[in-house]
Design a protein around this motif. Sequence first.
Motif, mmCIF file in Angstrom:
data_model
loop_
_atom_site.group_PDB
_atom_site.id
_atom_site.type_symbol
_atom_site.label_atom_id
_atom_site.label_comp_id
_atom_site.label_asym_id
_atom_site.label_seq_id
_atom_site.Cartn_x
_atom_site.Cartn_y
_atom_site.Cartn_z
ATOM 1 N N ASP A 344 0.823 -1.208 0.000
ATOM 2 C CA ASP A 344 0.000 0.000 0.000
ATOM 3 C C ASP A 344 0.857 1.258 0.000
ATOM 4 O OD1 ASP A 344 -2.432 -1.375 0.037
ATOM 5 O OD2 ASP A 344 -2.370 -1.614 2.217
ATOM 6 N N SER A 345 2.176 1.087 0.119
ATOM 7 C CA SER A 345 3.073 2.244 0.124
ATOM 8 C C SER A 345 3.266 2.766 -1.291
ATOM 9 C CB SER A 345 4.427 1.862 0.730
ATOM 10 O OG SER A 345 5.281 2.982 0.820
ATOM 11 N N GLN A 346 3.317 4.076 -1.446
ATOM 12 C CA GLN A 346 3.604 4.695 -2.737
ATOM 13 C C GLN A 346 5.121 4.871 -2.855
ATOM 14 O OE1 GLN A 346 0.866 8.175 -2.163
ATOM 15 N NE2 GLN A 346 0.092 7.569 -4.167
ATOM 16 N N PHE A 347 5.734 4.177 -3.794
ATOM 17 C CA PHE A 347 7.179 4.268 -3.992
ATOM 18 C C PHE A 347 7.490 5.423 -4.939
ATOM 19 C CE2 PHE A 347 7.302 0.402 -1.743
ATOM 20 C CZ PHE A 347 8.625 0.102 -1.427
ATOM 21 N N ILE A 348 8.287 6.371 -4.454
ATOM 22 C CA ILE A 348 8.730 7.516 -5.245
ATOM 23 C C ILE A 348 10.191 7.287 -5.618
ATOM 24 C CG2 ILE A 348 9.098 10.007 -5.282
ATOM 25 C CD1 ILE A 348 6.173 9.285 -5.111
ATOM 26 N N ILE A 349 10.481 7.271 -6.918
ATOM 27 C CA ILE A 349 11.834 7.004 -7.403
ATOM 28 C C ILE A 349 12.529 8.322 -7.730
ATOM 29 C CG2 ILE A 349 13.237 5.712 -9.030
ATOM 30 C CD1 ILE A 349 11.330 4.015 -7.254
ATOM 31 N N LEU A 350 13.710 8.528 -7.153
ATOM 32 C CA LEU A 350 14.482 9.738 -7.402
ATOM 33 C C LEU A 350 15.773 9.402 -8.136
ATOM 34 C CD1 LEU A 350 14.217 11.533 -3.911
ATOM 35 C CD2 LEU A 350 12.711 11.796 -5.900
ATOM 36 N N ASN A 351 16.288 10.390 -8.860
ATOM 37 C CA ASN A 351 17.663 10.360 -9.349
ATOM 38 C C ASN A 351 18.513 11.197 -8.399
ATOM 39 O OD1 ASN A 351 17.191 8.888 -11.894
ATOM 40 N ND2 ASN A 351 16.050 10.718 -12.500
ATOM 41 N N GLU A 352 19.807 10.882 -8.327
ATOM 42 C CA GLU A 352 20.665 11.649 -7.426
ATOM 43 C C GLU A 352 20.576 13.144 -7.746
ATOM 44 O OE1 GLU A 352 23.617 8.086 -8.201
ATOM 45 O OE2 GLU A 352 21.965 8.978 -9.338
ATOM 46 N N GLY A 353 20.465 13.930 -6.687
ATOM 47 C CA GLY A 353 20.342 15.366 -6.841
ATOM 48 C C GLY A 353 18.911 15.868 -6.911
ATOM 49 N N ASP A 354 17.958 14.948 -7.041
ATOM 50 C CA ASP A 354 16.538 15.353 -7.099
ATOM 51 C C ASP A 354 16.070 15.857 -5.735
ATOM 52 O OD1 ASP A 354 16.312 14.718 -9.723
ATOM 53 O OD2 ASP A 354 15.083 12.917 -9.432
ATOM 54 N N THR A 355 15.209 16.842 -5.763
ATOM 55 C CA THR A 355 14.549 17.365 -4.553
ATOM 56 C C THR A 355 13.053 17.237 -4.731
ATOM 57 O OG1 THR A 355 16.341 18.949 -4.129
ATOM 58 C CG2 THR A 355 14.217 19.396 -3.084
ATOM 59 N N ILE A 356 12.377 16.772 -3.684
ATOM 60 C CA ILE A 356 10.927 16.588 -3.748
ATOM 61 C C ILE A 356 10.299 17.074 -2.461
ATOM 62 C CG2 ILE A 356 11.082 14.202 -2.892
ATOM 63 C CD1 ILE A 356 8.684 13.565 -4.763
ATOM 64 N N SER A 357 9.168 17.738 -2.581
ATOM 65 C CA SER A 357 8.378 18.198 -1.429
ATOM 66 C C SER A 357 7.209 17.238 -1.250
ATOM 67 C CB SER A 357 7.882 19.629 -1.652
ATOM 68 O OG SER A 357 8.960 20.522 -1.811
ATOM 69 N N LEU A 358 7.038 16.724 -0.048
ATOM 70 C CA LEU A 358 5.984 15.758 0.210
ATOM 71 C C LEU A 358 5.125 16.199 1.395
ATOM 72 C CD1 LEU A 358 8.027 12.460 -0.210
ATOM 73 C CD2 LEU A 358 6.317 13.346 -1.791
#
Length: 358
Positions: A344-358
Amino acid sequence: MRNLILFVFITLLCLISGCATNQVNRIKADNLNSAPQKDERFTNRYPGTKTYPYSCEDNCYPPTNEIRCESDMENCQFVGINPSVTEQTGFVINWLGHASFEIETPSGQRFLIDPVFTQFDWPVNLAFKLTHDFERKTPNYTLDKPKPVSAVMYSHLHYDHFNKHDVTQIGNKTRYLVPMGFASHFSQNHYKITEMDWFTSTSVEQTTVHFVPAHHFNSRIWVPFLYDDTNETLWGGWLVEEGGKTLFFAGDTGYSQHFKDIYTRFGEIDICLIPIASYFHEQHETWYRYVHTRPEDAIAAANDLKCKVTIPWGYGNASWQMGDHSSHSPLFRLLKMLKTLKTDSQFIILNEGDTISL
């Protein structure tokens, strides 16, 4: 007489310039929650033979249009579409690469977790370069930002998670939150260090930071027949809590019952940062899995923690690829397992250096 003169000289020098000493505070847990020890060395909460909920046995690295690579699973970028996250926590996550993160809390506190900006400390880096060419691309990151670093957290002493050269760059204006026994590995330069036991907490302004168990081990020095410091210093993960929202960093860890213990203590976790590498795919496979989560183990951990959002780490172009097929083989394997296993978890995939607001 000569020793007396030397003592007087050093004493006067200290009085004039001030001898550099660190300020160390230790937070010990009660006997029920304290990290177990055997022969004055720390041990995992759940040692012994392990069984795992899931294991990929066949076609674990199928091709996917969600990852674009220069060669076979090497030098890649994730180009897929992440799920939309509707519930906002106020946390901002910047993945620097490998295990290093910069976290901004809802109130604006700036944390660094396992920051390693360069290669391994000397002379280990030289030894690897001479024998295995064990190098990585340097992350594109600068410490020089308008907002100061509120605290730095380290999960354990291994060279890919703790770099003494980088500590000197970060400086002594911030706090360092570390496992028990860790402070002795800092040079004496007025560092403010808080050593913490499992399931203890400290405050950084409006933020509460908890140190929690991991299933791993710890060492910095190993010289055959001379000195072995294995498990003299504790290891673990971090849980950052503010305004009722939580962010969990697992540290290096194998899959074990400790994930369920953390859930029992804190309930559902809003954001989980869980490793999916490194793992040996051939020799030493059993031991390596014992202390590192495979991609399928990370999914099982996210289920145990009831993570609302999970961000995997450990793979990538700025990683040391310790035991993996390639820079992005763990991510290929994770994407395959996410299509196979229920979560049930939402997996968020990042590349190195990515910034995300959650």
